[in-house]
Write an enzyme that holds these catalytic residues in place. Structure first.
Site, mmCIF file in Angstrom:
data_model
loop_
_atom_site.group_PDB
_atom_site.id
_atom_site.type_symbol
_atom_site.label_atom_id
_atom_site.label_comp_id
_atom_site.label_asym_id
_atom_site.label_seq_id
_atom_site.Cartn_x
_atom_site.Cartn_y
_atom_site.Cartn_z
ATOM 1 C CG ASP A 1 18.700 -1.027 3.255
ATOM 2 O OD1 ASP A 1 18.455 -1.056 4.467
ATOM 3 O OD2 ASP A 1 17.864 -0.777 2.376
ATOM 4 C CG ASP B 1 16.196 0.019 -1.469
ATOM 5 O OD1 ASP B 1 16.576 0.042 -0.294
ATOM 6 O OD2 ASP B 1 15.040 -0.224 -1.813
ATOM 7 C CG ASP C 1 19.821 2.361 2.485
ATOM 8 O OD1 ASP C 1 19.903 2.047 3.688
ATOM 9 O OD2 ASP C 1 19.015 1.863 1.693
#
Lengths: 342, 1180
Positions: free
Chosen positions: B459, B878, B882
């Site tokens: 990410d 995080d 995700d």
């Protein structure tokens, strides 16, 4: 860890403190052995150098052992019974005494050990090894403990057999006597069993009872007036052998035997190995530091030793033919072919 | 969809779907997270299901909801049907412990195998081992685990006891209005409870009143979701004002709320007081596990208690995955089973043949005794005919050879992983000081997968970047203000609010553009100035930030700390404060903003929260000048659609240009708009808004509709550029990973320009890369661009391969490719036949950047690789968005950062910083892989040697499975004699040091190429095992063939030989010897010797005193020595050859470590050359 016991020990404290993170970070001081050419060659050479002398020593020790082996199972059956050996051995009327003469090949230093050797007799058979009661053998109080002893646990009327089980039941009962020039040689049958067995495993208050009374006789009978701890033949027999071919100590001749002496052996051929084609042998042997006659170990050591020496040489040649500097980063795969995409 | 049906049934039974306990379903309210959780696991949940769930919520009548009479637990719950507030985390009670614990333990297949073997052994015909010996190891393992479980449970009992025994003041139901302390466990639904500052909240409660006159309460939810910032919760004015009468019991107040569920971010209820209906939402409830902060007291009514509280409903275990190595190991276990069955069959068939041949002799063989004569009638004694005998022998063989399948391996593997996890957790290189967070191992069974990763899906926000937003520049009505200057920390240019004699200043300093500051403060109404003021007013007002006044050592100075859930909003509010628009107070009804020194109160009339469909939020503010204004801020894509285009077209154009410029330097952009609402507009909105917000079910979508209907025809105010700072060490980390042969793909929700600029700044993209960009919005154009891309890439690949041929080994000849693809294109590609093409192109590219991707698409991209290759994937992220990819990937890593805990909850490992990926994969991953791989091979080998030795012996016992080795030794062999060293080596051994592994990232390839564990190594190891077993068995066999040796003595020799041999084998493979390794290996041998001596000191065992007798003979020691040498020669030779002649990176690096910087120090060179010089002499 002596230092951990004293909390007042000043210097111990900081040391422990500094040790702990090292352990946690897996950075303990460590030795990192590598198989460098030096180590490899040294190892092989060292094994060779150590093993070859040991091999030679073993071989010579084995060479010094004098052994007389006489297989008598077929020999001791009279000509007319050769076709039905089992009937001969089972019959109670046949004369089973068998006298033969053996020649001493070399001088034998006393004590000369007398062994009987059985072959094809599975003392390690699962049914057989389990068929004993160690508790019963040890003390009179446990006389009734005959677990695992079937089918030789009790007589048909239900009273316990002491010693019970197949092992005791099948006790070897051939006997040997020796004479040189018709002079009997004393056979010492004392201390043929392990002292530990006599003292702790077989009780001195346990006497044979109802032994060998069943429908089928397995082997020797025991003197009901002698405690088991004194019945050394039984004790020896009950240390079951590891392999189907085995020797057991019968006794010792304490005197020396000279070369070419003719020994007259009188064998009472009682034990039935004919029903399963088991061989019986009489063995007279001296001993050395590696035990009886055994060339295998010496040969094995020599083989391993010379193989190692050969490998040491081979490695030296290899290292010289294809030298490589240790720890040269240019050998790393990505340095060898720069864009090798592994 | 089977799951859909299940939930439908669930609906019949329970009015409101209570989703099955699954960690991935923690949140359903925020639709972004709902999509994320739904995407997690396509067979079980999907967007459709989430929608259906929402629909079912809407349809359910009020009657199905829980009705709570405030202050009257008796009426709320007359039948005492609701659970009390006692919580029970303990699993067992005194009575249930034994059955339940046993049940839990036997869920492991390994134990069932143990048990089956032990049961088999209890049958009298099959009793190979004594009862004790066969049951003891299993009993031991069970007992140890049970004791451990009991201890843990006892601790849970104790903490339950403490928890349940805590006291909370409860309103006397008799109506005295007094609060009396009551134990937590006695609290009931409907009771009114008071919570004081810094106290924990005993159960889920609806707020009735707080010490704050406006009804605000702050809670810290760190125990619940790990977020450390304070959340604001509100008590409704309706209850605040009527508190005295409520507590006196004179007004009937009732709350209708949902039945308990595990959604911690949502709550639907309404409150009826005096016949007036007020809606309640997630902001009106405080949950058990939170702490009250900055609020003197809060009074609430218990709605969910005990095990029905949201925190309890959400406590569930970690996810379970199975590591690649373990899957491979199972393949080899099958092979071993085949070997086991072969051995058993061989023994039983041979036994049958032997019985058939000796059929006639069995009658009289003393060692067999077919018949039992003692009973009178001569029946067979333990003889059931050849067929049965063969069958029994087969089963007995299974018992004797059982350890061929190394069951103990599973247990020691768990121990090793536990140890590895411990060291990973304690590794100071994985410790994040800034957030004070350690590495977390949430999944304990995939440690070794970390050493085999080929793809990293990352990410961007919060993972590559810090997610600490800093306002950088603004574009106001098309004019760019981006020449911000850093303020001096205590300089005069920092804007302060003067409150009485105190100075309040924002906690975070933002750089300001002097031109803009001047413009704001300029006297007189210029059009420009007005727009700028509106812009900053919008920034200060349009948010959910709560200002907290924090004291400093200087009593005259206070800091304003802006607490909020969105870091973007924080940055904007700090920016507004820096320019003179300081938000200083927020209650549920109004905000106070210090506008350039003038304190103004704005009524917050409505607030439309951010959601990922609209991608914007808005507030409706009643201004002091009696106008009502709507402020909207949101992503540019969503904002440009709702702007009034007819008047401000030029400004929109200019703003777009500015936005492009901002995003190309990696800034995150937001567009701010405003509309003045006419009285009609406002009233129309107000009525629909009120209707929507009091709806009990389906409120979310209704509110969304209301928001969309009012958010249009906006006047553009401007746009902001916020810098998303890169995390420390990200470029270096990415470079290391790339060198290690790991492909890093970035999947982000950000715009393409932002993504590319971040790509450059973190060195993912380099200037010499050729970019292949795919931005298409139809399937046909996608197909075309993919085909073009393949053509381009194949051209480059052929060029580079030719270049490689001509210029041998000079630098990188290959032109690196980067694929940049956006979410819209992915919609047309994923799950269609175009996937194959995408896969083809993506795998030749060095870098793949996906922007504007939805959570579901992230998982889709991971699946793209996972489905088509054997390569291991790792996803790191995080945020809630995700979660899907973290669960899809083979290894999921959560960054415990700013965006809450959902990613961490779903992950297998969690850590503080992206750069920790490098030590985690390159160091720990490499070690773990190498260790576990070796450990599996070694355990297979170790048990196989032992089984083969027993097998060779069986061949000499008329195939009757007698073991010369005592039953105790064969039981203790894999548990005690040889177990500890493998565990110690599995935890502590290191083939290479941390420094080397980090210095040469390419060493990581070892795991990727599966070099430490593969079928070839397995077969070699097995061959070695057979050789060693032959040596161990036949050297004593040959040596003792013609002697009086008894079974026990020979058995002891074999035992000691094999134990020492396998330990020496291990010792030879240990890379690093520290004192623990020494202790465990030599200690194990010593323990084995002592055990053998101890066993032989038992007079009731047949082998009594055997070891003492055999140890006295020289033959014994010669045999041992011979066995060690002969057994090890093949392995040692192969090892020496392989290490020297088969160039292996790990080996070279080990040498490099040992001999230091070889080229730099001539000293070592001399010592080396002396070696080569001495050699010729050695030969002679």
């Amino acid at each position: 860890m002596g230092d951990s016991t004293s909390p007042s020990d000043g210097p111990a404290e900081p040391r422990r403190k500094s040790k702990k993170p090292k352990c946690l970070q897996q950075e303990l001081p460590a030795c990192k052995p590598l198989l460098t050419p030096m180590i490899v060659v040294t190892t092989f050479a060292l094994i060779g150098i150590i093993f070859i002398p040991i091999g030679l020593a073993s071989l010579s020790a084995s060479e010094q052992v004098v052994e007389i082996v006489y297989q008598y199972d077929v020999d001791c059956i009279p000509e007319q019974s050769q076709n039905d050996k089992v009937a001969f051995i089972q019959s109670s009327v046949t004369n089973k005494t068998c006298t033969r003469t053996l020649t001493v090949p070399r001088h034998m230093d006393g004590p000369v050990h007398i062994y009987y050797e059985l072959d094809n007799f599975y003392q390690n058979h699962r049914r057989y090894v389990k068929s004993r009661s160690d508790k019963q053998l040890r003390s009179k109080a446990s006389e009734k403990v005959t677990t695992n002893c079937a089918p030789e646990a009790t007589t048909s009327d239900g009273s316990v057999i002491v010693p019970c089980g197949l092992i005791a039941w099948s006790l070897f009962n051939d006997t040997y006597s020796f004479a040189i020039d018709s002079k009997t040689i004393e056979v010492n049958k004392k201390n043929i069993a392990w002292q530990s067995d006599k003292e702790h495993k077989f009780g001195n208050d346990v006497y044979p009872k109802n032994f060998q009374m069943g429908g089928l006789i397995g082997g020797a009978k025991l003197n009901a007036n002698i405690p088991l701890s004194e019945q050394e033949d039984l004790i020896v027999w009950m240390r079951t052998a590891a392999l189907p071919k085995f020797r057991k100590l019968y006794g010792r001749i304490e005197t020396d035997l000279d070369a070419n002496e003719q020994i007259t052996v009188t064998i009472q051929n009682n034990y039935n190995t004919y029903s399963f084609e088991g061989k019986k042998k009489l063995v007279l042997s001296t001993t050395s530091w590696i035990g009886g006659k055994n060339d295998f170990l010496g040969t094995a050591y020599l083989t391993v030793g010379s193989l190692c020496l050969f490998l040491a040489m081979a490695f030296i040649v290899l290292y010289l033919l294809k030298p490589r500097t240790l720890g040269d980063p240019s050998y790393l795969s990505w340095n060898r072919n720069p864009d090798g995409h592994y | 969809m089977a799951d859909g049906e299940r939930t439908a049934f669930g609906d019949l039974l329970r009015p409101i779907a209570d989703p099955p306990v699954r960690p991935d379903l923690i949140s359903l309210s925020a639709s972004a997270t709902a999509a994320a959780s739904a995407a997690v696991d396509p067979p079980h949940g999907s967007r459709a299901e989430a929608d259906r769930l929402g629909a079912s919520l809407k349809e359910l009548a009020d009657a199905d909801a829980r009705v709570v009479f405030v202050g009257d637990p008796g009426r709320t719950d007359p039948g005492l049907a609701l659970p009390g507030n006692a919580v029970r985390t303990a699993k067992y009670s005194f009575l249930t412990f034994i059955p339940r614990n046993l049940f839990e333990q036997f869920r492991r297949l390994a134990y069932v195998y143990f048990l089956a073997i032990a049961v088999l052994n209890q049958l009298p015909q099959l009793a190979v081992f004594g009862r004790g010996a066969s049951v003891l190891p299993l009993a031991f393992v069970l007992l140890v685990t049970a004791v451990k479980d009991a201890y843990e449970d006892w601790r849970r009992h104790r903490s339950d006891l403490v928890e349940n025994g805590r006291a909370a003041p409860v309103l006397d139901p008799a109506g005295s209005g007094q609060f009396q302390p009551r134990r937590w466990k006695d609290l009931r639904v409907g009771e009114v409870i008071k919570v004081l500052a810094d106290e924990s909240i005993p159960c889920d409660m609806v707020l009735l009143a707080t010490s704050d006159p406006t009804g605000v309460a702050y809670v810290q939810t760190i125990n619940l979701d790990g977020e450390s910032n304070l959340k604001t919760r509100y008590a409704k004015q309706e209850t605040m004002s009527r508190l005295p009468s409520i507590s006196a019991g004179s007004v009937t107040t009732l709350i209708r709320c949902e039945t308990p569920n595990r959604n911690i971010y949502g709550f639907h209820a309404n409150l009826e007081v005096d016949g007036k209906r007020v809606s309640l939402g997630a902001s009106n409830i405080i949950l058990r596990g939170c702490e009250l902060k900055n609020t003197a007291w809060a009074i609430g009514v218990a709605v969910y208690t005990g095990n029905e509280t949201k925190v309890m409903l959400n406590s569930s275990g970690a996810t379970s995955k199975r590591s690649r190595l373990e899957t491979h190991m199972n393949r080899e276990t099958l092979l071993l089973s085949a070997i086991l069955i072969t051995l058993c069959s061989a023994v039983s068939i041979c036994n049958g043949i032997w019985l058939a041949i000796h059929r006639d002799e069995l009658e009289l063989s003393q060692y067999f005794r077919k018949r039992d004569y003692s009973g009178g009638d001569e029946k067979y004694y333990n003889y059931y005919g050849i067929a049965m005998q063969v069958f029994f022998i087969f089963l007995m063989a299974v018992i004797v050879f059982q350890i061929m399948i190394p069951i103990s391996l599973y247990i020691s593997m768990e121990l090793v992983r536990l140890g590895q996890a411990y060291f990973m957790i304690r590794d100071k290189n994985l410790y994040d000081e800034s957030s004070n967070s350690r590495f977390q191992c949430r999944a304990l069974n995939i440690n070794e997968d970390l050493g085999q990763i080929r793809y990293v899906f990352s990410d961007k926000t919060g993972t590559l970047t810090e997610n600490k937003m800093v306002f950088q520049c603004a574009s106001i009505r098309g004019i760019d203000y981006s020449e911000g200057k850093d303020p001096s920390p205590n300089g005069s240019d920092v804007y302060c609010v003067v409150v009485g004699d105190q100075f309040w200043r924002p906690k975070m300093l933002v750089k300001t553009d002097p031109k803009l500051v001047r413009l704001l403060r300029s006297e007189g109404e210029t059009q420009e100035g007005k727009h700028a003021r509106d812009f900053f007013l919008a920034l200060a007002a349009c948010n959910t930030i709560v200002p907290l006044i924090v004291g400093t050592p200087d009593p005259k100075q206070k800091l304003i700390d802006y607490q909020g859930e969105s870091p973007d909003e924080q940055a904007l509010v700090y920016a507004a404060a820096a320019y003179g628009y300081v938000l200083i107070e927020r209650t549920s009804g109004h905000i106070v903003i210090d506008v350039l020194g003038d304190r103004q109160r704005f009524n917050v009339l409505g607030l439309h929260e951010f959601d990922s469909d609209r991608k914007r939020m808005s507030v409706i503010i009643g201004c002091p000048d009696r106008t009502v204004r709507l402020f909207v801020k949101g992503a540019d894509s969503s904002m440009f659609g709702v702007l009034e285009k007819s008047i401000d077209l030029d400004i929109i154009r200019a703003t777009e240009t500015n936005l492009h410029a901002y995003s190309s330097v990696g800034l995150r952009t937001l567009v701010v708009g405003m509309r003045e609402l006419s009285r009609n507009d406002f009233e129309e909105w107000q009525s629909t808004y009120e209707k929507a917000s009091t709806a009990l079910y389906g409120r979310g979508s209704l509110l969304r509709a209301v928001a969309s209907s009012v958010e249009n025809n906006l006047q553009i105010l401007g746009a902001s550029g916020i810098e998303d700072k890169l995390q420390q060490g990200v470029p270096e980390a990415i470079e290391s990973l790339r060198q290690a042969g790991i492909r890093v793909w970035v999947l982000t929700g950000d715009k393409q320009e932002t993504a590319i600029s971040i790509g450059y700044s973190c060195k993912l993209l380099t200037s010499e890369m050729t970019h292949i960009v795919i931005n298409s919005n139809s399937e046909a154009s996608c197909r075309k661009s993919l085909e073009d891309a393949i053509a381009i890439s194949s051209k480059f690949v052929t060029i580079s391969s030719r270049a490689q041929n001509t210029i041998t080994g000079s630098g990188s000849a290959r032109v690196p490719l980067a694929l940049i693809i956006d979410g819209t294109s992915l919609v047309h590609i994923l799950e269609t036949e175009l996937e194959e093409k995408l896969f083809k192109i993506a795998t030749v590219c060095d870098v793949v950047l996906c922007c504007r991707v939805a959570p579901l698409q992230k998982a889709g991209i991971v699946a793209l690789i996972k489905k088509r290759t054997e390569d291991m994937t790792l996803a790191i992220g995080d945020g809630a968005n995700d979660v899907s990819m973290i669960q899809m990937a083979d290894v999921g890593i959560g960054i415990s950062g700013q965006e809450g805990r959902q990613a961490v909850m779903a992950s297998d490992f969690a850590m503080g910083q992206f750069r920790f990926l490098v030590p985690l994969l390159l160091v720990h991953g490499h070690w773990n892989y190498q260790r576990i791989a070796y450990m599996i091979l070694y355990n297979f080998y170790r048990n196989a040697v032992f089984v083969f030795i027993m097998f060779w012996y069986v061949l000499y016992t008329a195939y009757t499975l007698t073991t010369a080795i005592t039953e105790w030794s064969s039981v203790l062999y894999s548990v005690l004699y040889t177990a500890l060293p493998t565990v110690v080596v599995g935890i502590l051994d290191k083939d290479l040091s941390r420094r080397t592994l980090l210095e040469y990232p390419k060493l990581y390839g070892n795991g990727q190429r599966e070099e430490s564990y593969n079928l070839k190594l397995f077969i070699l190891t097995m061959m070695d095992a057979i050789w060693q077993s032959l040596v161990v068995f036949f050297i004593p066999y040959m040596a003792y063939r013609d002697t009086t040796v008894d079974g026990s003595s020979l058995g002891d020799l074999w035992t000691l030989a094999v134990v020492t041999l396998v330990n020496i084998h291990l010792a030879m493979d240990v890379f690093r010897w520290n004192w623990i390794t020494h202790l465990s290996i030599w200690g194990s041998i010593a323990v084995a010797v002592m055990c053998v001596i101890l066993i032989d000191s038992m007079w009731f065992l047949p082998g009594y005193w055997a070891i003492y007798h055999i140890m006295k003979t020289g033959l014994f020691w010669l045999c041992l020595l011979g066995i060690f040498a002969a057994g090890m020669i093949p392995r040692f030779t192969m090892k020496a050859l392989a290490e020297y002649f088969m160039l292996n990176d790990i080996q070279i690096s080990r040498e490099l470590e040992k001999f230091g910087n070889f080229n730099d120090f001539t000293g070592t060179e001399i010592s080396m050359s002396t070696f080569s010089q001495t050699h010729p002499g050695f030969i002679r």
